[in-house]
Write a protein that holds these residues in place. Sequence first.
Motif, PDB file in Angstrom:
ATOM      1  N   PHE A 137      93.006 -11.078  17.475  1.00  0.00           N
ATOM      2  CA  PHE A 137      94.138 -11.801  18.316  1.00  0.00           C
ATOM      3  C   PHE A 137      95.863 -12.282  18.253  1.00  0.00           C
ATOM      4  O   PHE A 137      96.624 -12.068  18.802  1.00  0.00           O
ATOM      5  CB  PHE A 137      93.466 -13.000  19.426  1.00  0.00           C
ATOM      6  N   PHE A 138      95.296 -13.200  16.725  1.00  0.00           N
ATOM      7  CA  PHE A 138      97.543 -13.920  16.468  1.00  0.00           C
ATOM      8  C   PHE A 138      97.744 -12.195  16.111  1.00  0.00           C
ATOM      9  O   PHE A 138      99.479 -12.502  16.192  1.00  0.00           O
ATOM     10  CB  PHE A 138      97.209 -14.627  15.479  1.00  0.00           C
ATOM     11  N   SER A 139      96.973 -11.604  15.178  1.00  0.00           N
ATOM     12  CA  SER A 139      97.960  -9.352  14.668  1.00  0.00           C
ATOM     13  C   SER A 139      99.104  -9.270  15.928  1.00  0.00           C
ATOM     14  O   SER A 139      99.873  -8.755  15.745  1.00  0.00           O
ATOM     15  CB  SER A 139      97.620  -8.768  14.241  1.00  0.00           C
ATOM     16  N   VAL A 140      98.160  -9.282  17.370  1.00  0.00           N
ATOM     17  CA  VAL A 140      98.265  -8.769  18.544  1.00  0.00           C
ATOM     18  C   VAL A 140      99.668  -9.525  19.217  1.00  0.00           C
ATOM     19  O   VAL A 140     100.542  -9.528  19.018  1.00  0.00           O
ATOM     20  CB  VAL A 140      97.513  -8.172  19.473  1.00  0.00           C
ATOM     21  N   PHE A 141      99.464 -11.073  18.746  1.00  0.00           N
ATOM     22  CA  PHE A 141     100.213 -11.701  19.728  1.00  0.00           C
ATOM     23  C   PHE A 141     101.233 -11.940  19.021  1.00  0.00           C
ATOM     24  O   PHE A 141     102.351 -11.846  18.732  1.00  0.00           O
ATOM     25  CB  PHE A 141      99.280 -13.271  19.602  1.00  0.00           C
ATOM     26  N   VAL A 142     101.325 -11.676  17.611  1.00  0.00           N
ATOM     27  CA  VAL A 142     103.097 -11.891  16.657  1.00  0.00           C
ATOM     28  C   VAL A 142     103.553 -11.495  16.967  1.00  0.00           C
ATOM     29  O   VAL A 142     104.913 -11.086  16.946  1.00  0.00           O
ATOM     30  CB  VAL A 142     102.506 -12.344  15.634  1.00  0.00           C
ATOM     31  N   ARG A 143     103.182  -9.987  17.843  1.00  0.00           N
ATOM     32  CA  ARG A 143     103.781  -8.726  17.961  1.00  0.00           C
ATOM     33  C   ARG A 143     104.653  -8.756  18.971  1.00  0.00           C
ATOM     34  O   ARG A 143     105.245  -8.004  19.897  1.00  0.00           O
ATOM     35  CB  ARG A 143     103.694  -7.715  17.738  1.00  0.00           C
TER      36      ARG A 143
END
Length: 126
Positions: free
Chosen positions: A77-83
């Motif tokens: 989730f956060f690896s997607v959100f950070v992008r």
Amino acid sequence: SKVYCVHLINSMGYDLLFQDIDLVWYKNPLDYFKTIAPQDFDMYFQHDGEHHPERFAPLAANTGFYYVRHNERTEHFFSVFVRMGDLVIFDKSHQAALSTLANEHMSLRGLRVKVLAKDMDLFPSK
């Protein structure tokens, strides 16, 4: 920057509590998340109260503080959100973008999100 700091700590394998700078704790909230809270949720959010019922629906999750458990679902989730800085800019809100993406990940990836009751004595929200 809010998303990046959460992504960084979570990707290192840690559970974490994110909070805005204007939050004051009367008790250590980590005790609740580590021992009392149901352990089958990936992320816990404070309820947003009645501030923006349409904008942050259906979760009404407030990003003023939230607790994230490290696991494959939250790391993804956060690896997607950070992008997705463009989504934060488009929505003009970290909270709105996070809610949008959380809804998608709950449906498609099995992310388990709990919004704490707005009348909960331990984490009141007005």
